[in-house]
Design a protein around this motif. Sequence first.
Motif, PDB file in Angstrom:
ATOM      1  N   ILE B 182       0.715  -1.252  -0.134  1.00  9.84           N
ATOM      2  CA  ILE B 182      -0.120   0.008   0.172  1.00  9.84           C
ATOM      3  C   ILE B 182       0.746   0.841  -0.143  1.00  9.84           C
ATOM      4  O   ILE B 182       0.325   2.518  -1.100  1.00  9.84           O
ATOM      5  CB  ILE B 182      -0.512  -0.095   1.431  1.00  9.84           C
ATOM      6  CG1 ILE B 182      -2.084  -1.240   1.233  1.00  9.84           C
ATOM      7  CG2 ILE B 182      -1.421   1.872   1.453  1.00  9.84           C
ATOM      8  CD1 ILE B 182      -2.622  -0.965   2.066  1.00  9.84           C
ATOM      9  N   ILE B 183       2.071   0.864   1.140  1.00  8.07           N
ATOM     10  CA  ILE B 183       2.753   2.458   0.912  1.00  8.07           C
ATOM     11  C   ILE B 183       3.902   2.786  -0.707  1.00  8.07           C
ATOM     12  O   ILE B 183       3.934   3.246  -1.084  1.00  8.07           O
ATOM     13  CB  ILE B 183       4.257   2.057   2.169  1.00  8.07           C
ATOM     14  CG1 ILE B 183       2.638   2.177   3.392  1.00  8.07           C
ATOM     15  CG2 ILE B 183       4.557   3.923   2.048  1.00  8.07           C
ATOM     16  CD1 ILE B 183       3.660   1.513   4.455  1.00  8.07           C
ATOM     17  N   SER B 187       3.578   5.911  -2.632  1.00  9.54           N
ATOM     18  CA  SER B 187       4.863   6.942  -2.856  1.00  9.54           C
ATOM     19  C   SER B 187       4.659   7.578  -4.561  1.00  9.54           C
ATOM     20  O   SER B 187       5.028   7.953  -4.635  1.00  9.54           O
ATOM     21  CB  SER B 187       5.731   6.049  -2.686  1.00  9.54           C
ATOM     22  OG  SER B 187       5.761   5.808  -1.083  1.00  9.54           O
ATOM     23  N   GLU B 188       3.966   5.862  -5.190  1.00  6.29           N
ATOM     24  CA  GLU B 188       4.190   6.177  -6.875  1.00  6.29           C
ATOM     25  C   GLU B 188       3.180   6.985  -7.600  1.00  6.29           C
ATOM     26  O   GLU B 188       3.511   6.619  -8.921  1.00  6.29           O
ATOM     27  CB  GLU B 188       4.697   4.246  -7.002  1.00  6.29           C
ATOM     28  CG  GLU B 188       6.060   4.229  -7.063  1.00  6.29           C
ATOM     29  CD  GLU B 188       6.342   2.643  -6.951  1.00  6.29           C
ATOM     30  OE1 GLU B 188       5.208   1.992  -7.898  1.00  6.29           O
ATOM     31  OE2 GLU B 188       7.251   1.855  -6.710  1.00  6.29           O
ATOM     32  N   ASP B 190       0.069   8.979  -8.959  1.00  7.74           N
ATOM     33  CA  ASP B 190       0.003   9.959  -9.317  1.00  7.74           C
ATOM     34  C   ASP B 190      -0.279  11.534  -8.774  1.00  7.74           C
ATOM     35  O   ASP B 190       0.494  12.765  -8.766  1.00  7.74           O
ATOM     36  CB  ASP B 190      -0.596  10.440 -11.144  1.00  7.74           C
ATOM     37  CG  ASP B 190      -0.077   9.352 -12.155  1.00  7.74           C
ATOM     38  OD1 ASP B 190       1.411   9.013 -12.061  1.00  7.74           O
ATOM     39  OD2 ASP B 190      -1.093   8.702 -12.371  1.00  7.74           O
ATOM     40  N   GLU B 191      -1.172  11.153  -8.068  1.00  9.06           N
ATOM     41  CA  GLU B 191      -1.353  12.246  -6.952  1.00  9.06           C
ATOM     42  C   GLU B 191      -0.487  12.543  -5.280  1.00  9.06           C
ATOM     43  O   GLU B 191      -0.605  13.357  -5.721  1.00  9.06           O
ATOM     44  CB  GLU B 191      -2.561  11.384  -6.128  1.00  9.06           C
ATOM     45  CG  GLU B 191      -3.975  11.303  -6.896  1.00  9.06           C
ATOM     46  CD  GLU B 191      -4.206   9.292  -7.070  1.00  9.06           C
ATOM     47  OE1 GLU B 191      -3.217   9.288  -7.503  1.00  9.06           O
ATOM     48  OE2 GLU B 191      -5.160   9.417  -7.777  1.00  9.06           O
ATOM     49  N   VAL B 192       0.145  11.629  -5.498  1.00  8.88           N
ATOM     50  CA  VAL B 192       1.704  11.951  -4.887  1.00  8.88           C
ATOM     51  C   VAL B 192       2.066  12.608  -5.333  1.00  8.88           C
ATOM     52  O   VAL B 192       2.746  14.229  -4.921  1.00  8.88           O
ATOM     53  CB  VAL B 192       2.353  11.082  -4.385  1.00  8.88           C
ATOM     54  CG1 VAL B 192       3.277  11.021  -3.692  1.00  8.88           C
ATOM     55  CG2 VAL B 192       1.061  10.148  -2.692  1.00  8.88           C
ATOM     56  N   LYS B 193       3.378  12.790  -6.401  1.00 13.80           N
ATOM     57  CA  LYS B 193       3.608  13.089  -7.695  1.00 13.80           C
ATOM     58  C   LYS B 193       2.731  14.484  -7.097  1.00 13.80           C
ATOM     59  O   LYS B 193       4.120  15.492  -7.748  1.00 13.80           O
ATOM     60  CB  LYS B 193       3.497  12.349  -8.404  1.00 13.80           C
ATOM     61  CG  LYS B 193       5.057  11.571  -8.494  1.00 13.80           C
ATOM     62  CD  LYS B 193       5.090  10.968 -10.066  1.00 13.80           C
ATOM     63  CE  LYS B 193       5.900   9.266  -9.378  1.00 13.80           C
ATOM     64  NZ  LYS B 193       5.681   8.127 -10.892  1.00 13.80           N
ATOM     65  N   TYR B 194       2.196  14.383  -7.851  1.00 10.60           N
ATOM     66  CA  TYR B 194       1.448  15.942  -8.372  1.00 10.60           C
ATOM     67  C   TYR B 194       1.244  16.647  -7.339  1.00 10.60           C
ATOM     68  O   TYR B 194       2.079  18.200  -7.166  1.00 10.60           O
ATOM     69  CB  TYR B 194      -0.241  15.952  -9.436  1.00 10.60           C
ATOM     70  CG  TYR B 194      -0.644  17.453  -9.427  1.00 10.60           C
ATOM     71  CD1 TYR B 194      -0.514  17.339 -10.495  1.00 10.60           C
ATOM     72  CD2 TYR B 194      -1.490  18.083  -8.774  1.00 10.60           C
ATOM     73  CE1 TYR B 194      -0.889  18.572 -11.569  1.00 10.60           C
ATOM     74  CE2 TYR B 194      -1.765  19.151  -8.899  1.00 10.60           C
ATOM     75  CZ  TYR B 194      -2.160  19.668 -10.497  1.00 10.60           C
ATOM     76  OH  TYR B 194      -2.602  20.272 -11.342  1.00 10.60           O
ATOM     77  N   GLN B 269      12.751   7.566   7.384  1.00 14.95           N
ATOM     78  CA  GLN B 269      12.958   7.131   6.863  1.00 14.95           C
ATOM     79  C   GLN B 269      11.020   6.708   6.493  1.00 14.95           C
ATOM     80  O   GLN B 269      11.276   5.375   6.112  1.00 14.95           O
ATOM     81  CB  GLN B 269      12.413   6.153   8.716  1.00 14.95           C
ATOM     82  CG  GLN B 269      14.033   6.071   9.200  1.00 14.95           C
ATOM     83  CD  GLN B 269      13.767   4.522  10.659  1.00 14.95           C
ATOM     84  OE1 GLN B 269      14.466   5.954  11.275  1.00 14.95           O
ATOM     85  NE2 GLN B 269      14.453   4.065  10.224  1.00 14.95           N
ATOM     86  N   ALA B 270      11.151   8.056   6.831  1.00 12.76           N
ATOM     87  CA  ALA B 270       9.439   8.113   6.111  1.00 12.76           C
ATOM     88  C   ALA B 270       9.617   7.480   4.513  1.00 12.76           C
ATOM     89  O   ALA B 270      10.477   8.348   4.096  1.00 12.76           O
ATOM     90  CB  ALA B 270       8.791   9.206   6.239  1.00 12.76           C
ATOM     91  N   PRO B 271       8.410   6.914   3.616  1.00 16.92           N
ATOM     92  CA  PRO B 271       8.552   7.275   2.811  1.00 16.92           C
ATOM     93  C   PRO B 271       8.258   8.621   1.592  1.00 16.92           C
ATOM     94  O   PRO B 271       7.248   9.136   2.334  1.00 16.92           O
ATOM     95  CB  PRO B 271       7.447   5.507   2.408  1.00 16.92           C
ATOM     96  CG  PRO B 271       6.281   5.538   3.501  1.00 16.92           C
ATOM     97  CD  PRO B 271       6.850   6.236   4.554  1.00 16.92           C
ATOM     98  N   LYS B 272       8.753   8.344   0.228  1.00 10.18           N
ATOM     99  CA  LYS B 272       8.405   9.429  -0.444  1.00 10.18           C
ATOM    100  C   LYS B 272       6.357   9.943  -0.673  1.00 10.18           C
ATOM    101  O   LYS B 272       5.589   9.343  -0.364  1.00 10.18           O
ATOM    102  CB  LYS B 272       8.336   8.891  -1.761  1.00 10.18           C
ATOM    103  CG  LYS B 272       8.168  10.636  -3.011  1.00 10.18           C
ATOM    104  CD  LYS B 272       8.750   9.748  -4.173  1.00 10.18           C
ATOM    105  CE  LYS B 272       8.379  10.682  -5.375  1.00 10.18           C
ATOM    106  NZ  LYS B 272       8.859  10.788  -6.557  1.00 10.18           N
TER     107      LYS B 272
END
Lengths: 114, 338
Positions: B182-183, B187-188, B190-194, B269-272
């Motif tokens: 899920i993480i 991280s990958e 499109d919403e996160v990138k935007y 250590q947190a994910p992108k």
Amino acid sequence: MNIKIIILILISVFTSVVVAAELPANTMQNLEVFSKKKLNAKTDIEEVKKNLELLLILDDEDPSRTAVIMLSKSYSENSVLYDQAIKEVENEKNSKKLSEIRTILRNYFKNGNG
Amino acid sequence: MSLVLFSPDKVIPQNLRTTNNMLILRILFSILGLTLFSLSLHAQSYRMNANYYLRSNANFNTSDNNIVGVLSPGSTFTVLQKKVLGKAEALQVRITSIPPPGYVKLAKEYWVYKPNDKDFKQTSTEDNVATEGRSTSEPCPGCTEPAQQATATSTRNTGDIADVSRTITARENQAPGSLDEIIKKYSESDEVKYSINYALKHKKAKSQGYCYRSVKRALFAAPPGKKGLIPERMWDQAALMAKNNLKKYGFINLLDTEPYKTQMKSPKQAPKGAVLVYSSGIPCGETVRDCGHIEIKTDDAGKPGYVSDYFSNDAINETPAARRYGTNYKLVGVMVKK
């Protein structure tokens, strides 16, 4: 010409490092104590000025401006004293920075960060 | 098995087989066979006292892409191979049991990083393998099962690997969508990138005191016709409130969940894309005693990059200034959307 510029840059970098290194390790702790202090308009103006100068030094070092935010409540309770101190500390060089600092001091406690 | 292989009938020539010779040789071979048989039952086994990641290879330095499960306290395994990594060890293991909330995904190999002996209670040893684990006769802190019983359990489990692997596979299917997966998807996405790009585009050189406002705008931002990470604008006042309020929009706090709760010691250590929430002890407004701070991790675990209304290579509690002068910021939320 180029050598002069390099020397000037080196001097400015060295100077800023020295200024930052001169601040004592308990700077933030002292600011926190000051932020909770009940201020007297007549006797505490010098201390407010001293702390404003501290904010200006820290401003170059800490983009989060935690120290400014820390004094926001104190500003809201003593805005006249702070504004007077800002006027006395202000000069051509620090005017823009002080203006930004004053905006944060005025708004953070009132509005929060959201 | 060993007894059959080491039977003298198979290896002694016909002309040397007298009754006495055969009797002595039978006894000697039986002892040898029994010893080897006994050793094969005593592979090095451990019981965990804490949560540890299971990885598909012995690479523990880079991102978390090779994480295939989690060993929870009480998990047991036998060691197939050891690699020395300075003072630590990398163990290739065969899992014998994983109690919830531990889980494992199918992989060719399972590797565990063993930094010390503290969290690894040794339940049996193999004589020809050098071991630094705790002896079975030593008292086991926090362990309720007697050492002898633990050894018996381990031996029984070794014999039932097929059953256990079936149990693990079944548990994997029951695992709640595998949180690591899920993480990774989050991280990958499109919403996160935007969202990250939006925040980076609108950042200032220094904080203007509106970290939360900027993060909320970034989370709401979306390309035309699409939805952002939050479907509506949030009107709350203090960054610390995001720890609870983001949960309304499907975010979870990794610090509420093992093994992240135990292992995530630093914002680094947190994910992108994780939304990092801090307490600060700094008040705002008449009623909010702790306004907190918030920022979005802009790069993968282990890499720098944090953005709110300004960008920094360091998390707010790990900046050079914070290290030099101290800080009251404490990480209380690592929020990702499920």
